[in-house]
Structures are given as structure tokens and as C-alpha cells.
Design a protein around this motif. Structure first.
Motif, PDB file in Angstrom:
ATOM      1  N   SER A  42       0.830  -1.208   0.000  1.00  0.00           N
ATOM      2  CA  SER A  42       0.000   0.000   0.000  1.00  0.00           C
ATOM      3  C   SER A  42       0.866   1.259   0.000  1.00  0.00           C
ATOM      4  CB  SER A  42      -0.934  -0.005   1.209  1.00  0.00           C
ATOM      5  OG  SER A  42      -0.203   0.132   2.416  1.00  0.00           O
ATOM      6  N   TYR A  43       1.994   1.253   0.727  1.00  0.00           N
ATOM      7  CA  TYR A  43       2.914   2.395   0.732  1.00  0.00           C
ATOM      8  C   TYR A  43       3.551   2.570  -0.643  1.00  0.00           C
ATOM      9  CZ  TYR A  43       2.662   2.986   5.804  1.00  0.00           C
ATOM     10  OH  TYR A  43       2.230   3.233   7.078  1.00  0.00           O
ATOM     11  N   ILE A  44       3.934   1.444  -1.265  1.00  0.00           N
ATOM     12  CA  ILE A  44       4.539   1.529  -2.600  1.00  0.00           C
ATOM     13  C   ILE A  44       3.564   2.186  -3.577  1.00  0.00           C
ATOM     14  CG2 ILE A  44       5.324   0.151  -4.571  1.00  0.00           C
ATOM     15  CD1 ILE A  44       6.496  -1.838  -2.536  1.00  0.00           C
ATOM     16  N   ILE A  45       2.283   1.874  -3.442  1.00  0.00           N
ATOM     17  CA  ILE A  45       1.261   2.457  -4.331  1.00  0.00           C
ATOM     18  C   ILE A  45       1.062   3.947  -4.044  1.00  0.00           C
ATOM     19  CG2 ILE A  45      -1.195   2.384  -4.918  1.00  0.00           C
ATOM     20  CD1 ILE A  45      -1.090  -0.646  -4.394  1.00  0.00           C
ATOM     21  N   LEU A  46       1.103   4.334  -2.760  1.00  0.00           N
ATOM     22  CA  LEU A  46       0.828   5.728  -2.373  1.00  0.00           C
ATOM     23  C   LEU A  46       2.034   6.645  -2.512  1.00  0.00           C
ATOM     24  CD1 LEU A  46      -1.335   5.098   0.832  1.00  0.00           C
ATOM     25  CD2 LEU A  46      -2.140   5.906  -1.402  1.00  0.00           C
ATOM     26  N   ARG A  53      10.760  11.022  -7.571  1.00  0.00           N
ATOM     27  CA  ARG A  53      11.021   9.756  -8.261  1.00  0.00           C
ATOM     28  C   ARG A  53      12.147   8.972  -7.606  1.00  0.00           C
ATOM     29  NH1 ARG A  53      14.249   7.910 -12.468  1.00  0.00           N
ATOM     30  NH2 ARG A  53      13.256   6.295 -13.789  1.00  0.00           N
ATOM     31  N   GLU A  54      13.225   9.678  -7.195  1.00  0.00           N
ATOM     32  CA  GLU A  54      14.370   8.996  -6.583  1.00  0.00           C
ATOM     33  C   GLU A  54      13.946   8.348  -5.265  1.00  0.00           C
ATOM     34  OE1 GLU A  54      14.287  12.109  -7.502  1.00  0.00           O
ATOM     35  OE2 GLU A  54      15.602  12.149  -9.266  1.00  0.00           O
ATOM     36  N   GLY A  55      13.114   9.045  -4.496  1.00  0.00           N
ATOM     37  CA  GLY A  55      12.650   8.497  -3.223  1.00  0.00           C
ATOM     38  C   GLY A  55      11.743   7.292  -3.411  1.00  0.00           C
ATOM     39  N   VAL A  56      10.874   7.388  -4.450  1.00  0.00           N
ATOM     40  CA  VAL A  56       9.976   6.258  -4.731  1.00  0.00           C
ATOM     41  C   VAL A  56      10.781   5.015  -5.102  1.00  0.00           C
ATOM     42  CG1 VAL A  56       8.221   5.388  -6.311  1.00  0.00           C
ATOM     43  CG2 VAL A  56       8.025   7.709  -5.388  1.00  0.00           C
ATOM     44  N   ILE A  57      11.784   5.199  -5.957  1.00  0.00           N
ATOM     45  CA  ILE A  57      12.614   4.065  -6.386  1.00  0.00           C
ATOM     46  C   ILE A  57      13.356   3.466  -5.194  1.00  0.00           C
ATOM     47  CG2 ILE A  57      14.604   3.397  -7.765  1.00  0.00           C
ATOM     48  CD1 ILE A  57      13.698   5.483  -9.838  1.00  0.00           C
ATOM     49  N   ALA A  58      13.958   4.333  -4.371  1.00  0.00           N
ATOM     50  CA  ALA A  58      14.720   3.850  -3.219  1.00  0.00           C
ATOM     51  C   ALA A  58      13.820   3.070  -2.248  1.00  0.00           C
ATOM     52  CB  ALA A  58      15.376   5.025  -2.500  1.00  0.00           C
ATOM     53  N   TYR A  59      12.628   3.623  -1.997  1.00  0.00           N
ATOM     54  CA  TYR A  59      11.705   2.960  -1.066  1.00  0.00           C
ATOM     55  C   TYR A  59      11.236   1.622  -1.653  1.00  0.00           C
ATOM     56  CZ  TYR A  59       7.790   2.013   2.032  1.00  0.00           C
ATOM     57  OH  TYR A  59       6.946   1.424   2.923  1.00  0.00           O
ATOM     58  N   THR A  60      10.912   1.611  -2.949  1.00  0.00           N
ATOM     59  CA  THR A  60      10.418   0.387  -3.575  1.00  0.00           C
ATOM     60  C   THR A  60      11.481  -0.709  -3.539  1.00  0.00           C
ATOM     61  OG1 THR A  60       8.984   1.686  -5.026  1.00  0.00           O
ATOM     62  CG2 THR A  60       9.479  -0.582  -5.697  1.00  0.00           C
ATOM     63  N   GLN A  61      12.743  -0.328  -3.760  1.00  0.00           N
ATOM     64  CA  GLN A  61      13.816  -1.319  -3.717  1.00  0.00           C
ATOM     65  C   GLN A  61      13.979  -1.900  -2.306  1.00  0.00           C
ATOM     66  OE1 GLN A  61      17.095   0.983  -5.226  1.00  0.00           O
ATOM     67  NE2 GLN A  61      16.750   0.320  -7.359  1.00  0.00           N
ATOM     68  N   ALA A  62      14.008  -1.005  -1.313  1.00  0.00           N
ATOM     69  CA  ALA A  62      14.173  -1.467   0.068  1.00  0.00           C
ATOM     70  C   ALA A  62      12.969  -2.292   0.523  1.00  0.00           C
ATOM     71  CB  ALA A  62      14.376  -0.266   0.997  1.00  0.00           C
ATOM     72  N   ALA A  63      11.756  -1.784   0.200  1.00  0.00           N
ATOM     73  CA  ALA A  63      10.556  -2.521   0.583  1.00  0.00           C
ATOM     74  C   ALA A  63      10.484  -3.861  -0.146  1.00  0.00           C
ATOM     75  CB  ALA A  63       9.315  -1.693   0.278  1.00  0.00           C
ATOM     76  N   GLY A  64      10.914  -3.880  -1.421  1.00  0.00           N
ATOM     77  CA  GLY A  64      10.920  -5.128  -2.174  1.00  0.00           C
ATOM     78  C   GLY A  64      11.832  -6.159  -1.544  1.00  0.00           C
TER      79      GLY A  64
END
Length: 423
Positions: A42-46, A53-64
Motif C-alpha cells: 500500500s505504501y509503494i502504491i501511495l 522519483r528517486e525516493g519512490v525508487i529507493a523505497y520500492t527497492q528497500a521494501a521489495g
């Protein structure tokens, strides 16, 4: 089993507990993993709505990475190796702590957008993994304590060396994290303590149940006990059952010579000898009636093949009684009646249950016992034709109560049974 580090004194019991606890705890662990993964997704979607963009990518990688670690743990809890190897908890949570640290550092770097100071965001994420670990370390409090102490030390070192925050912030952040740490430790320890108590209580209950079943199976055949538990009426028909009625001759005379205690001891010796002979030849003991012993073959719990086993049983019992008489000086002799025919078996009543047999076959065996010679047996014509190849008989005519005049076949057992015949 008390104290900080709880364990059962017996290594096998400890392994059984760990296996049972990890099997039980696995469901709760998998539920938490599903909740955690759903939250991260849900966080990845929001995130694209709030972060660059850089923050989204970093978060998605760590969350993944964290999701992958949790999925690995999810499937691991469904394997036998997870149940058998409790030490796996430590490497699993080392990996998960590393993944959470990565995620915490990413969120700390996004503080301009979240509004949370970096150390606060990191503390929240690490507190979450500690609480999750308090459930995930299943029956392994020692490993959890080791893991948590190392994590607390590393987090404390990071806080103390983090630039840009005041000393009071460092102290309060570390204090708050330590509170999560202590609560999580206590929760894991208490769950482990309670689980061990429940396991011990269940083990004691199972032991008592086994004793009760053993006593029940001494009274009722296992199949019959199962049918009674299922609420069935137990009634069975047997077309070719051999009834054996053994009476201790001259019991009244012997009873007058012995004290009550000595008399009971003598009867116990007689019945114990009969039980041993019955077991040896697959005979089913039905009950004792005063000084008489009733047994059958071809019934619910018999293991012998046919009425020949009844004759071998009678031979053995007469020989055993002769040996007991020589040892005790008491004139112990038996009269044995044997008849083969149809009978009905079952359980009646609601208390002091026993599997019993009824019918003319039982009555005839009892009447035959009355005309049997001392140290021998009287058998019916039906039994005679099945056993004449292993025993010599003398045909006689006798009047049996309730039956009338009939042919009976009598024999006196001498010596000991021939092993070749028993084979």
C-alpha cells in the motif's frame, strides 16, 4: 522449567515441545507476514503521490527486499526443516533486520517530505521489527535475546554517532527504543512460558488418557471400546465359538483350611496361571465367576485358530496347577468343560462395562465342566470332532441339566503338552 531460560529437562521432550510450538506459531507468523506485506505494498502504491522519483525508487527497492525476505520466511514456516531446526530463527531475523535497516535508512533520508526526524523514523521501523521478532522467534527465547541485544547495541551506536541531533533527542530515542525492546522480550518470554505449561499439561493429560485406555483395553477389546465411544450398541453374532469353562475342584474344602488373605492369594495364583495359558494360545478371557474361569476362542478378541487351541490351553493349565499344587501343598485340580457352537457377544449396561457372551454354547460348556474328571476335560461332540487328532477321549453318556442325556467325551491330561502338537 522455570527461570529466565526455560527448557524441559529431557532433551526429547524439549524437541517435541519446539516442534509443536513452531507448528502452532507458524499460523500467527504467516498472518503477520501477510499484514506486513499488504502494508508495504500500500505504501509503494501511495508513495508516488508524495515522494520524488528517486525516493519512490529507493523505497520500492528497500521494501521489495524486505518483502522477499518475509516471503522466504513465510514459505520456510511450512517446511519440516523449520520445525526441526529452531536455530534457523537467528539467521532469518538477521536477514530481516538488515532489510528493515535498509528501509529505515531510506525513510530517514525522506524526512523533508515525511516531516519526521531521521532518528525517529528509524526508531519506529526498528521497533516494528523487534515486535515482529517477538512473535517470530518461536520457542527460542535465548536466540531472540541474543539477536535483540545485538540489534539494540547497533541501534544505540548509530544514534550516538548520528550528527545533527541534540543529546536529549539521542537519550529519548534510545530510551523509547529500549522500552519496545523490553516489552518485546517480556512478551516472547511469557508466551514461551505459557506454551511450555500448556504443553506439559497436555502431555500429562495424554499420559493419563493412555493409562485410562490401557485399563479400558484390559476390560474391553480395542474395537469394542471404539464402537462404544462412537455411541454404537455393541452386539455380535459368532457361528463357531468355543467356550471353555474351568472350575477349581474342591474349592469349598480348600477355603475352610485357609485364611481369607491366603485364600485370595491362592485364587490369584490360579487365575494368573489361567491368564498366562490363555495368552499363550490366543484364548480370550471373558471373566471369573467365584472360583471359575470362563474363556472363549473364536470370539471378539481371540487370536487362536480353532478349538484345538482350547485343548492345548486346558493341557497347559492342568500342568501348571499340578506344579503349583506341588509347590504349595494344596490340592489344586481343575475340571474343564469345552463346547463349540454359536453364541452372541456384546456389552450391556452403563457401568462396569465388560464384553460378555450368551447362548446355549456357554451353558453347555458349564454343564460339561460338571461331569469332567479331575485334572481333565469333558467336551461336546462338536468339539470332539475338531480336536480328536490331538487328544484321546473316552465317550460316555451323561445327563446334563437342561439338556438331557447326551454323549460327552472325557479325557484326563497327563504329563506336559507336546511342543510338536502345539506347533
Amino acid at each position: 522449567m522455570g527461570g529466565l531460560f526455560q527448557s524441559f529437562p529431557d532433551a526429547e521432550t524439549e524437541r517435541a515441545f519446539l516442534r509443536a510450538e513452531r507448528l502452532e506459531r507458524g499460523q500467527a507468523i504467516r498472518a503477520l507476514i501477510v499484514i506486513a506485506i499488504a502494508t508495504l505494498i500500500s505504501y509503494i502504491i501511495l508513495n508516488p503521490m508524495h515522494f520524488p522519483r528517486e525516493g519512490v525508487i529507493a523505497y520500492t527497492q528497500a521494501a521489495g527486499a524486505f518483502i522477499v525476505a518475509m516471503l522466504g520466511f513465510f514459505f520456510l514456516t511450512r517446511t519440516q526443516i523449520y520445525l526441526e531446526k529452531p536455530w534457523l530463527d537467528l539467521p532469518v531475523f538477521v536477514v530481516m533486520a538488515a532489510a528493515m535497516k535498509w528501509l529505515a535508512l531510506v525513510l530517514a533520508g525522506l524526512h523533508p517530505y515525511t516531516g519526521f526526524p531521521p532518528h525517529v523514523m528509524a526508531m519506529v521501523q526498528m521497533a516494528i521489527i523487534v515486535i515482529f521478532a517477538s512473535v517470530g522467534f518461536a520457542g527460542t527465547f535465548r536466540l531472540f535475546l541474543l539477536w535483540a541485544i545485538v540489534l539494540l547495541g547497533l541501534f544505540g551506536l548509530w544514534i550516538m554517532t548520528l550528527p545533527g541531533i541534540t543529546d536529549i533527542s539521542r537519550v529519548y530515542t534510545l530510551t523509547n527504543f529500549s522500552t519496545f525492546f523490553v516489552f518485546a522480550l517480556y512478551f516472547n518470554w511469557d508466551v514461551d512460558r505459557r506454551a511450555r505449561k500448556v504443553f506439559a499439561a497436555n502431555a500429562a493429560l495424554e499420559a493419563e488418557r493412555a493409562k485410562t485406555e490401557e485399563l479400558l483395553y484390559n476390560v474391553l477389546p480395542q474395537e469394542v471400546a471404539a464402537r462404544l465411544r462412537a455411541g454404537e450398541a455393541v452386539a455380535d453374532s459368532f457361528s463357531d465359538l468355543t467356550a471353555i469353562f474351568v472350575d477349581l475342584a474342591g474349592f469349598s474344602t480348600i477355603a475352610k483350611r485357609l485364611s481369607p488373605g491366603h485364600l485370595v492369594k491362592m485364587l490369584n495364583t490360579f487365575f494368573s496361571a489361567a491368564d498366562r495359558c490363555a495368552e499363550r494360545h490366543g484364548i480370550e478371557k471373558v471373566k471369573t465367576i467365584g472360583d471359575a474361569y470362563l474363556a472363549v476362542i473364536g470370539g471378539m478378541a481371540s487370536h487362536g485358530q480353532d478349538s484345538k487351541a482350547a485343548i492345548l490351553f486346558a493341557r497347559d493349565l492342568v500342568a501348571d496347577l499340578a506344579a503349583i499344587a506341588a509347590e504349595t501343598g494344596l490340592p489344586l485340580q481343575a475340571r474343564i468343560g469345552i463346547h463349540t457352537g454359536p453364541a452372541v457377544g456384546g456389552v450391556i449396561g452403563s457401568s462396569r462395562l465388560a464384553y460378555d457372551y450368551w447362548g446355549d454354547t456357554m451353558n453347555i460348556a458349564s454343564r460339561l465342566q460338571g461331569v469332567a474328571p479331575l485334572g481333565g476335560a469333558a467336551v461336546s461332540e462338536a468339539t470332539y470332532f475338531q480336536t480328536r487328532t490331538i487328544q484321546d477321549y473316552e465317550r460316555q453318556s451323561a445327563v446334563l441339566k437342561g439338556i438331557g442325556e447326551t454323549n460327552v467325551y472325557v479325557t484326563v491330561f497327563t504329563g506336559t503338552p507336546d511342543p510338536a502338537e502345539e506347533a
